[in-house]
Design a protein around this motif. Structure first.
Motif, mmCIF file in Angstrom:
data_model
loop_
_atom_site.group_PDB
_atom_site.id
_atom_site.type_symbol
_atom_site.label_atom_id
_atom_site.label_comp_id
_atom_site.label_asym_id
_atom_site.label_seq_id
_atom_site.Cartn_x
_atom_site.Cartn_y
_atom_site.Cartn_z
ATOM 1 N N LEU A 1 58.896 -51.085 32.959
ATOM 2 C CA LEU A 1 59.523 -50.706 34.025
ATOM 3 C C LEU A 1 60.903 -50.090 33.914
ATOM 4 O O LEU A 1 61.493 -49.364 34.480
ATOM 5 C CB LEU A 1 59.782 -52.236 34.754
ATOM 6 C CG LEU A 1 58.700 -53.146 35.525
ATOM 7 C CD1 LEU A 1 59.108 -54.387 35.887
ATOM 8 C CD2 LEU A 1 57.987 -52.210 36.458
ATOM 9 N N SER B 1 61.370 -50.201 44.943
ATOM 10 C CA SER B 1 61.558 -50.590 43.675
ATOM 11 C C SER B 1 62.398 -51.838 43.907
ATOM 12 O O SER B 1 63.181 -51.916 44.983
ATOM 13 C CB SER B 1 62.342 -49.579 43.164
ATOM 14 O OG SER B 1 62.672 -50.428 41.803
ATOM 15 N N PHE C 1 64.418 -55.861 39.354
ATOM 16 C CA PHE C 1 63.686 -56.699 38.262
ATOM 17 C C PHE C 1 64.505 -57.454 37.317
ATOM 18 O O PHE C 1 64.872 -57.189 36.108
ATOM 19 C CB PHE C 1 62.666 -55.506 37.400
ATOM 20 C CG PHE C 1 61.657 -55.141 38.448
ATOM 21 C CD1 PHE C 1 60.439 -55.872 38.616
ATOM 22 C CD2 PHE C 1 61.572 -53.925 38.657
ATOM 23 C CE1 PHE C 1 59.654 -55.481 39.287
ATOM 24 C CE2 PHE C 1 60.388 -53.400 39.335
ATOM 25 C CZ PHE C 1 59.601 -54.353 39.948
ATOM 26 N N LEU D 1 49.540 -46.308 38.327
ATOM 27 C CA LEU D 1 49.116 -44.685 38.353
ATOM 28 C C LEU D 1 49.923 -43.926 37.070
ATOM 29 O O LEU D 1 51.210 -44.042 37.396
ATOM 30 C CB LEU D 1 49.235 -44.058 39.697
ATOM 31 C CG LEU D 1 48.173 -44.451 40.459
ATOM 32 C CD1 LEU D 1 48.040 -45.879 41.006
ATOM 33 C CD2 LEU D 1 47.981 -43.503 41.617
ATOM 34 N N GLY E 1 59.339 -46.478 32.051
ATOM 35 C CA GLY E 1 58.443 -45.528 32.652
ATOM 36 C C GLY E 1 57.257 -45.153 31.921
ATOM 37 O O GLY E 1 56.587 -44.397 32.391
ATOM 38 N N LYS F 1 52.719 -41.727 31.243
ATOM 39 C CA LYS F 1 53.919 -41.615 31.921
ATOM 40 C C LYS F 1 53.539 -42.099 33.355
ATOM 41 O O LYS F 1 52.746 -41.486 33.870
ATOM 42 C CB LYS F 1 54.345 -40.215 31.887
ATOM 43 C CG LYS F 1 55.793 -40.066 32.534
ATOM 44 C CD LYS F 1 56.148 -38.728 32.439
ATOM 45 C CE LYS F 1 57.701 -38.437 32.838
ATOM 46 N NZ LYS F 1 57.918 -38.728 34.052
ATOM 47 N N ILE F 2 54.302 -43.262 33.691
ATOM 48 C CA ILE F 2 53.998 -43.800 34.901
ATOM 49 C C ILE F 2 54.367 -43.152 35.998
ATOM 50 O O ILE F 2 55.566 -42.630 36.217
ATOM 51 C CB ILE F 2 54.448 -45.348 35.029
ATOM 52 C CG1 ILE F 2 53.874 -45.894 33.656
ATOM 53 C CG2 ILE F 2 54.033 -46.123 36.228
ATOM 54 C CD1 ILE F 2 54.544 -47.361 33.495
ATOM 55 N N VAL F 3 53.719 -42.989 37.096
ATOM 56 C CA VAL F 3 54.132 -42.305 38.413
ATOM 57 C C VAL F 3 54.475 -43.421 39.272
ATOM 58 O O VAL F 3 55.326 -43.529 39.794
ATOM 59 C CB VAL F 3 52.814 -41.706 38.996
ATOM 60 C CG1 VAL F 3 53.384 -40.906 40.420
ATOM 61 C CG2 VAL F 3 52.420 -40.379 37.830
ATOM 62 N N LYS F 4 53.588 -44.523 39.580
ATOM 63 C CA LYS F 4 53.668 -45.562 40.598
ATOM 64 C C LYS F 4 52.979 -46.808 39.907
ATOM 65 O O LYS F 4 52.209 -46.867 39.223
ATOM 66 C CB LYS F 4 53.008 -45.210 41.927
ATOM 67 C CG LYS F 4 53.573 -44.286 42.840
ATOM 68 C CD LYS F 4 52.953 -44.344 44.035
ATOM 69 C CE LYS F 4 53.389 -42.921 44.906
ATOM 70 N NZ LYS F 4 52.870 -42.885 46.166
ATOM 71 N N ILE F 5 53.417 -48.049 40.239
ATOM 72 C CA ILE F 5 53.013 -49.202 39.968
ATOM 73 C C ILE F 5 52.849 -50.002 41.425
ATOM 74 O O ILE F 5 53.520 -50.121 42.041
ATOM 75 C CB ILE F 5 53.890 -50.088 38.992
ATOM 76 C CG1 ILE F 5 54.145 -49.209 37.715
ATOM 77 C CG2 ILE F 5 53.173 -51.434 38.710
ATOM 78 C CD1 ILE F 5 55.063 -50.149 36.841
ATOM 79 N N TYR F 6 51.512 -50.372 41.491
ATOM 80 C CA TYR F 6 51.414 -51.414 42.628
ATOM 81 C C TYR F 6 51.084 -52.907 42.031
ATOM 82 O O TYR F 6 50.419 -52.933 41.083
ATOM 83 C CB TYR F 6 50.175 -50.893 43.517
ATOM 84 C CG TYR F 6 50.186 -49.699 44.054
ATOM 85 C CD1 TYR F 6 50.624 -49.684 45.480
ATOM 86 C CD2 TYR F 6 50.212 -48.315 43.649
ATOM 87 C CE1 TYR F 6 50.856 -48.595 46.381
ATOM 88 C CE2 TYR F 6 50.466 -47.230 44.388
ATOM 89 C CZ TYR F 6 50.683 -47.268 45.768
ATOM 90 O OH TYR F 6 51.047 -46.089 46.153
#
Lengths: 134, 134
Positions: free
Chosen positions: B50, B5, B8, B93, B53, B77-82
Protein backbone atom coordinates in the motif's frame (compact mmCIF):
# COMPACT_ATOMS: atom_id res chain seq x y z
CA UNK A 1 1.90 -29.49 -20.16
CA UNK A 2 -1.31 -28.27 -21.70
CA UNK A 3 -3.94 -30.96 -21.88
CA UNK A 4 -7.59 -30.97 -22.74
CA UNK A 5 -8.46 -33.07 -19.76
CA UNK A 6 -6.34 -35.18 -17.50
CA UNK A 7 -7.34 -38.48 -15.96
CA UNK A 8 -8.88 -37.53 -12.64
CA UNK A 9 -8.31 -40.54 -10.47
CA UNK A 10 -8.00 -39.95 -6.74
CA UNK A 11 -4.26 -40.35 -7.16
CA UNK A 12 -4.06 -37.70 -9.86
CA UNK A 13 -6.02 -35.24 -7.76
CA UNK A 14 -3.40 -35.48 -5.03
CA UNK A 15 -1.12 -33.21 -7.07
CA UNK A 16 -3.39 -30.31 -6.07
CA UNK A 17 -3.22 -31.00 -2.34
CA UNK A 18 0.52 -31.15 -1.70
CA UNK A 19 0.65 -27.92 0.33
CA UNK A 20 -2.78 -27.93 1.92
CA UNK A 21 -5.99 -29.92 2.23
CA UNK A 22 -7.80 -26.88 0.86
CA UNK A 23 -7.17 -25.66 -2.68
CA UNK A 24 -8.01 -22.00 -3.40
CA UNK A 25 -10.00 -21.46 -6.60
CA UNK A 26 -10.39 -18.10 -8.33
CA UNK A 27 -13.66 -17.87 -10.25
CA UNK A 28 -13.54 -15.54 -13.27
CA UNK A 29 -16.54 -14.75 -15.47
CA UNK A 30 -15.79 -16.20 -18.91
CA UNK A 31 -17.74 -13.61 -20.88
CA UNK A 32 -16.36 -10.47 -19.19
CA UNK A 33 -13.11 -11.44 -17.47
CA UNK A 34 -14.42 -10.08 -14.17
CA UNK A 35 -13.02 -11.87 -11.13
CA UNK A 36 -16.07 -12.93 -9.14
CA UNK A 37 -14.87 -14.70 -6.00
CA UNK A 38 -12.28 -16.92 -4.37
CA UNK A 39 -13.34 -20.06 -2.50
CA UNK A 40 -11.75 -23.29 -1.37
CA UNK A 41 -12.04 -26.90 -2.52
CA UNK A 42 -11.23 -30.06 -0.65
CA UNK A 43 -10.70 -33.34 -2.52
CA UNK A 44 -14.39 -34.22 -2.60
CA UNK A 45 -15.53 -30.81 -3.84
CA UNK A 46 -12.88 -30.79 -6.56
CA UNK A 47 -14.03 -34.25 -7.68
CA UNK A 48 -17.68 -33.18 -7.81
CA UNK A 49 -16.73 -30.01 -9.70
CA UNK A 50 -14.88 -31.97 -12.37
CA UNK A 51 -17.65 -34.55 -12.61
CA UNK A 52 -20.55 -32.09 -12.85
CA UNK A 53 -19.07 -29.04 -14.59
CA UNK A 54 -20.49 -26.80 -11.85
CA UNK A 55 -18.56 -25.36 -8.90
CA UNK A 56 -18.50 -27.17 -5.57
CA UNK A 57 -16.55 -25.72 -2.66
CA UNK A 58 -15.78 -26.52 0.94
CA UNK A 59 -17.04 -24.01 3.48
CA UNK A 60 -14.39 -23.45 6.13
CA UNK A 61 -16.87 -21.84 8.52
CA UNK A 62 -19.69 -24.38 8.08
CA UNK A 63 -17.25 -27.28 7.58
CA UNK A 64 -19.28 -28.81 4.77
CA UNK A 65 -19.42 -29.20 1.02
CA UNK A 66 -21.18 -26.40 -0.75
CA UNK A 67 -22.61 -26.46 -4.27
CA UNK A 68 -22.47 -22.80 -5.33
CA UNK A 69 -25.99 -21.64 -6.19
CA UNK A 70 -27.71 -24.75 -4.85
CA UNK A 71 -30.16 -22.69 -2.79
CA UNK A 72 -30.00 -19.30 -4.58
CA UNK A 73 -29.98 -20.66 -8.13
CA UNK A 74 -26.91 -18.52 -8.83
CA UNK A 75 -24.87 -21.38 -10.23
CA UNK A 76 -21.52 -21.28 -12.00
CA UNK A 77 -21.31 -23.39 -15.16
CA UNK A 78 -17.68 -24.03 -15.85
CA UNK A 79 -16.08 -23.31 -19.21
CA UNK A 80 -12.43 -24.04 -18.45
CA UNK A 81 -10.22 -24.77 -15.50
CA UNK A 82 -6.55 -23.87 -15.31
CA UNK A 83 -4.06 -24.96 -12.67
CA UNK A 84 -1.13 -22.75 -11.79
CA UNK A 85 2.58 -23.46 -12.20
CA UNK A 86 2.94 -25.26 -8.89
CA UNK A 87 -0.51 -26.85 -8.77
CA UNK A 88 -1.61 -25.09 -5.60
CA UNK A 89 -4.30 -22.77 -7.04
CA UNK A 90 -7.05 -23.13 -9.65
CA UNK A 91 -8.47 -20.55 -12.04
CA UNK A 92 -12.03 -21.37 -13.06
CA UNK A 93 -13.66 -19.62 -16.03
CA UNK A 94 -17.40 -19.87 -15.64
CA UNK A 95 -20.74 -18.58 -16.83
CA UNK A 96 -22.32 -17.00 -13.75
CA UNK A 97 -26.10 -17.06 -13.31
CA UNK A 98 -27.22 -14.05 -11.24
CA UNK A 99 -24.91 -12.40 -8.74
CA UNK A 100 -21.89 -14.35 -7.44
CA UNK A 101 -21.79 -12.60 -4.07
CA UNK A 102 -24.10 -13.40 -1.16
CA UNK A 103 -24.57 -9.62 -0.70
CA UNK A 104 -26.27 -9.36 -4.08
CA UNK A 105 -23.26 -7.77 -5.79
CA UNK A 106 -22.24 -9.35 -9.08
CA UNK A 107 -18.68 -9.88 -7.84
CA UNK A 108 -17.48 -10.30 -4.25
CA UNK A 109 -14.73 -7.75 -5.02
CA UNK A 110 -16.82 -4.57 -4.84
CA UNK A 111 -14.88 -2.69 -2.16
CA UNK A 112 -12.19 -0.55 -3.75
CA UNK A 113 -9.56 0.08 -1.07
CA UNK A 114 -6.65 1.59 -3.02
CA UNK A 115 -6.12 3.38 -6.32
CA UNK A 116 -3.14 4.74 -8.21
CA UNK A 117 -4.35 8.03 -9.58
CA UNK A 118 -2.06 7.66 -12.59
CA UNK A 119 -3.26 4.13 -13.26
CA UNK A 120 -5.26 3.12 -16.27
CA UNK A 121 -7.89 0.40 -16.05
CA UNK A 122 -9.77 -0.88 -19.06
CA UNK A 123 -13.48 -0.21 -18.95
CA UNK A 124 -15.44 -3.33 -18.34
CA UNK A 125 -12.71 -5.41 -16.76
CA UNK A 126 -13.86 -4.48 -13.29
CA UNK A 127 -17.20 -2.79 -13.75
CA UNK A 128 -18.19 -0.66 -10.82
CA UNK A 129 -21.19 -2.83 -10.13
CA UNK A 130 -24.16 -1.74 -8.10
CA UNK A 131 -23.60 -1.67 -4.39
CA UNK A 132 -25.25 -4.58 -2.64
CA UNK A 133 -28.40 -3.89 -0.66
CA UNK A 134 -27.61 -3.39 3.01
CA UNK B 1 -18.71 0.84 1.35
CA UNK B 2 -16.75 1.94 -1.66
CA UNK B 3 -13.90 4.28 -0.86
CA UNK B 4 -11.04 5.70 -2.85
CA UNK B 5 -8.55 4.93 -0.16
CA UNK B 6 -8.99 4.03 3.47
CA UNK B 7 -6.78 5.05 6.32
CA UNK B 8 -4.24 2.26 6.59
CA UNK B 9 -3.19 2.29 10.19
CA UNK B 10 -2.03 -0.98 11.71
CA UNK B 11 -5.44 -1.22 13.35
CA UNK B 12 -7.31 -0.80 10.08
CA UNK B 13 -5.21 -3.47 8.40
CA UNK B 14 -6.35 -5.99 11.01
CA UNK B 15 -9.69 -6.28 9.22
CA UNK B 16 -7.90 -8.30 6.54
CA UNK B 17 -6.36 -10.78 8.97
CA UNK B 18 -9.36 -12.00 10.94
CA UNK B 19 -9.32 -15.53 9.51
CA UNK B 20 -5.63 -16.02 8.86
CA UNK B 21 -2.24 -14.36 9.21
CA UNK B 22 -1.84 -14.76 5.46
CA UNK B 23 -4.13 -12.90 3.06
CA UNK B 24 -4.48 -14.38 -0.45
CA UNK B 25 -4.17 -11.82 -3.25
CA UNK B 26 -5.28 -12.44 -6.84
CA UNK B 27 -3.24 -10.39 -9.30
CA UNK B 28 -5.09 -9.51 -12.51
CA UNK B 29 -3.51 -7.66 -15.42
CA UNK B 30 -5.29 -4.31 -15.67
CA UNK B 31 -4.93 -3.93 -19.44
CA UNK B 32 -6.12 -7.41 -20.46
CA UNK B 33 -8.07 -8.85 -17.53
CA UNK B 34 -5.85 -11.93 -17.52
CA UNK B 35 -5.43 -13.47 -14.07
CA UNK B 36 -1.69 -13.71 -13.54
CA UNK B 37 -1.08 -15.31 -10.16
CA UNK B 38 -2.22 -15.77 -6.59
CA UNK B 39 0.17 -15.10 -3.73
CA UNK B 40 -0.06 -14.36 -0.01
CA UNK B 41 0.50 -11.24 2.06
CA UNK B 42 1.25 -10.93 5.74
CA UNK B 43 0.69 -7.64 7.56
CA UNK B 44 4.11 -6.24 6.67
CA UNK B 45 3.87 -7.11 2.97
CA UNK B 46 0.39 -5.59 2.74
CA UNK B 47 1.68 -2.42 4.36
CA UNK B 48 4.63 -2.18 1.97
CA UNK B 49 2.33 -2.84 -0.98
CA UNK B 50 0.00 0.00 0.00
CA UNK B 51 2.91 2.34 0.71
CA UNK B 52 4.84 1.67 -2.50
CA UNK B 53 2.15 0.83 -5.07
CA UNK B 54 4.07 -2.31 -6.06
CA UNK B 55 3.28 -5.87 -4.92
CA UNK B 56 5.00 -7.33 -1.88
CA UNK B 57 4.16 -10.87 -0.76
CA UNK B 58 5.16 -13.33 1.93
CA UNK B 59 6.78 -16.52 0.70
CA UNK B 60 5.43 -19.47 2.64
CA UNK B 61 8.28 -21.75 1.53
CA UNK B 62 11.11 -19.28 2.12
CA UNK B 63 9.37 -17.67 5.10
CA UNK B 64 10.32 -14.16 4.07
CA UNK B 65 8.97 -10.99 2.49
CA UNK B 66 9.21 -10.93 -1.25
CA UNK B 67 9.02 -7.88 -3.51
CA UNK B 68 7.66 -9.32 -6.76
CA UNK B 69 10.17 -8.63 -9.54
CA UNK B 70 12.91 -7.39 -7.22
CA UNK B 71 15.51 -9.67 -8.82
CA UNK B 72 13.89 -10.38 -12.22
CA UNK B 73 12.68 -6.85 -12.90
CA UNK B 74 9.22 -8.26 -13.61
CA UNK B 75 7.44 -5.89 -11.25
CA UNK B 76 3.73 -5.31 -10.78
CA UNK B 77 2.70 -1.65 -10.63
CA UNK B 78 -0.68 -1.50 -8.97
CA UNK B 79 -3.63 0.30 -10.49
CA UNK B 80 -6.40 -0.63 -8.05
CA UNK B 81 -6.98 -2.93 -5.12
CA UNK B 82 -10.34 -4.41 -4.20
CA UNK B 83 -11.20 -6.32 -1.05
CA UNK B 84 -13.89 -8.97 -1.11
CA UNK B 85 -17.19 -9.01 0.76
CA UNK B 86 -15.75 -10.54 3.92
CA UNK B 87 -12.30 -8.93 3.75
CA UNK B 88 -10.40 -12.19 3.50
CA UNK B 89 -9.11 -11.91 -0.10
CA UNK B 90 -7.70 -9.09 -2.23
CA UNK B 91 -7.98 -8.52 -5.96
CA UNK B 92 -5.09 -6.46 -7.31
CA UNK B 93 -5.25 -4.90 -10.78
CA UNK B 94 -1.73 -4.24 -11.94
CA UNK B 95 0.46 -3.40 -14.90
CA UNK B 96 2.79 -6.39 -15.25
CA UNK B 97 6.32 -5.87 -16.57
CA UNK B 98 7.53 -9.04 -18.34
CA UNK B 99 6.17 -12.46 -17.41
CA UNK B 100 4.47 -12.92 -14.04
CA UNK B 101 5.41 -16.59 -13.69
CA UNK B 102 8.82 -17.86 -12.60
CA UNK B 103 8.63 -20.39 -15.49
CA UNK B 104 8.66 -17.57 -18.03
CA UNK B 105 4.95 -17.88 -18.84
CA UNK B 106 3.03 -14.61 -18.81
CA UNK B 107 0.50 -16.02 -16.33
CA UNK B 108 1.02 -18.76 -13.76
CA UNK B 109 -2.28 -20.28 -14.97
CA UNK B 110 -1.03 -21.91 -18.18
CA UNK B 111 -2.05 -25.51 -17.51
CA UNK B 112 -5.54 -26.16 -18.82
CA UNK B 113 -6.88 -29.14 -16.90
CA UNK B 114 -10.58 -29.20 -17.80
CA UNK B 115 -12.80 -27.85 -20.57
CA UNK B 116 -16.52 -27.85 -21.30
CA UNK B 117 -16.73 -28.56 -24.97
CA UNK B 118 -19.91 -26.51 -25.21
CA UNK B 119 -18.34 -23.60 -23.35
CA UNK B 120 -17.61 -20.26 -24.89
CA UNK B 121 -14.63 -18.22 -23.80
CA UNK B 122 -13.93 -14.76 -25.10
CA UNK B 123 -10.73 -14.44 -27.10
CA UNK B 124 -8.08 -12.59 -25.20
CA UNK B 125 -9.43 -13.12 -21.71
CA UNK B 126 -7.17 -16.08 -21.14
CA UNK B 127 -4.74 -16.09 -24.04
CA UNK B 128 -3.12 -19.45 -24.61
CA UNK B 129 0.30 -18.05 -23.86
CA UNK B 130 3.53 -19.68 -24.93
CA UNK B 131 4.52 -22.71 -22.94
CA UNK B 132 7.34 -21.96 -20.52
CA UNK B 133 10.79 -23.30 -21.34
CA UNK B 134 11.47 -26.58 -19.56
Amino acid sequence: MSVKSIDFTDKNLERFFQKSDLLPAVVQEASTGQVLMVAYMNRESLKRTLQTGYTWFYSRSRKKLWNKGETSGNVQKIVKIYSDCDDDTLLILADQTGPACHTGAHSCFFQEIWRDDDGKCLDGIIPNGPEPEK
